[in-house]
Design an enzyme around this catalytic site. Structure first.
Site, PDB file in Angstrom:
ATOM      1  N   GLY A 256       0.813  -1.213   0.000  1.00 19.31           N
ATOM      2  CA  GLY A 256       0.000   0.000   0.000  1.00 19.31           C
ATOM      3  C   GLY A 256       0.844   1.259   0.000  1.00 19.31           C
ATOM      4  O   GLY A 256       0.516   2.245  -0.671  1.00 19.31           O
ATOM      5  N   ASP A 257       1.938   1.240   0.748  1.00 17.37           N
ATOM      6  CA  ASP A 257       2.850   2.389   0.772  1.00 17.37           C
ATOM      7  C   ASP A 257       3.470   2.602  -0.611  1.00 17.37           C
ATOM      8  O   ASP A 257       3.667   3.738  -1.056  1.00 17.37           O
ATOM      9  CB  ASP A 257       3.964   2.163   1.793  1.00 17.37           C
TER      10      ASP A 257
END
Length: 306
Positions: A256-257
């Protein structure tokens, strides 16, 4: 300049073992060490994409020194506040199993050092130096020793500057900053549903509630949907949907990052469809790797989407 904030960075110690014998002595088959925290992950993937950023946050002790050195070696500028006591946390990730059993992942995450008001003021001093045209990325949960409204306090200090704010957080941490009109928020579909107390099953439902987040102030809403891809409502009123890349999932940490990093890098073209695709490729590249994404794999996966 792009600034990322990581309140509680970590040394991630990943060990691979056979089947664990509880209460006995176990030996590893292999080991890796990564330096992490959501904001740091974003900075390191931005660096892979050729985008400079500066990592802010707190470090302490010998592990803090290792984090600062390791992040800098990845091409990221660092400007951490050094705490006087304690040490930056160590997260132990145990990946165990044998040929007859599927691999299981067990995590033991450290608490991290206490952050006092003096240290927080030092961070605010650094944030006050952020200038018009810069971007700040706030990602993840916050340590218990910090004010629950720390995201709001940071964006309040910056609200009179022309700054792009990116927020990747859940529940109240996200909702309470919408009044500052962040450039981008990135809930996943489950987090989006939790905000409104509903279960979202279809793209139509996800788009409906993403629009509610936009109506509350967010300029762009990026909703990751795991194996179903991602949905973006951009500030121009357009909806974009992107499927997932093809590959073998090895790792869920930092995907997600990486998507946030890819989107921020791609948005420099002022082309949100491209930004969504680059974000999807970056997230996939991390998911298909043992660590964070490398540019070669990001570029390869991007070709699947264009």
């Amino acid at each position: 300049m792009i600034y990322t904030v990581t309140f509680n960075p970590a040394v991630d110690y990943v060990v691979h073992t056979g089947e664990i014998a509880m209460g006995g002595v176990n030996r590893t088959k292999s080991e890796e060490i990564y330096f992490g925290g959501k904001g740091i992950n974003v900075s390191m993937v931005l660096s892979k994409l050729g985008i400079k950023s500066r990592a802010l946050g707190f470090v302490a002790g010998f592990t803090g020194d290792a984090i600062e050195k390791g992040v800098a070696e990845q091409g990221v500028e660092t400007d951490f506040v050094h705490l006087e006591n304690g040490f930056s946390r160590i997260n132990v990730k145990i990946k165990s199993g044998n040929t007859a059993l599927p691999c299981t992942e067990t995590e033991l995450n450290g608490q991290g050092p206490k952050i006092d008001s003096k240290a927080l003021d030092l961070l605010f001093d650094k944030i006050d130096n952020i200038s018009d045209g810069d971007t700040i990325i706030l990602a993840g949960s916050i340590p218990g020793s910090m004010p629950a409204d720390i995201y709001e306090k940071i964006l309040e200090r910056l609200q009179n500057k022309n700054i792009k704010a990116v927020v990747d957080a859940a529940k109240d941490l996200l909702v309470n900053v919408l009044k500052y009109k962040p450039f981008l928020v990135k809930p996943n579909n489950h987090e989006l549903g939790e905000i409104f107390g509903v279960t979202l099953k279809t793209n139509g439902e996800i788009a409906e509630y993403a629009q509610k987040i936009k109506d509350m102030g967010a300029r762009n809403v990026l909703v990751s949907m795991a194996g179903e891809g991602a949905l973006l409502l951009d500030e121009n009123g357009k909806k974009h949907i992107c499927g997932v890349c093809k590959g073998t999932v090895k790792n869920s940490v930092g995907a997600g990052d990486s998507m946030v990093a890819g989107f921020v890098a791609g948005s420099e073209r002022n082309d949100y469809e491209y930004a969504l695709k680059l974000g999807t490729a970056a997230g996939g590249a991390t998911a298909f790797s043992d660590g964070l994404a490398e540019k070669e794999l990001i570029d390869e996966l991007l070709k699947q989407l264009i």
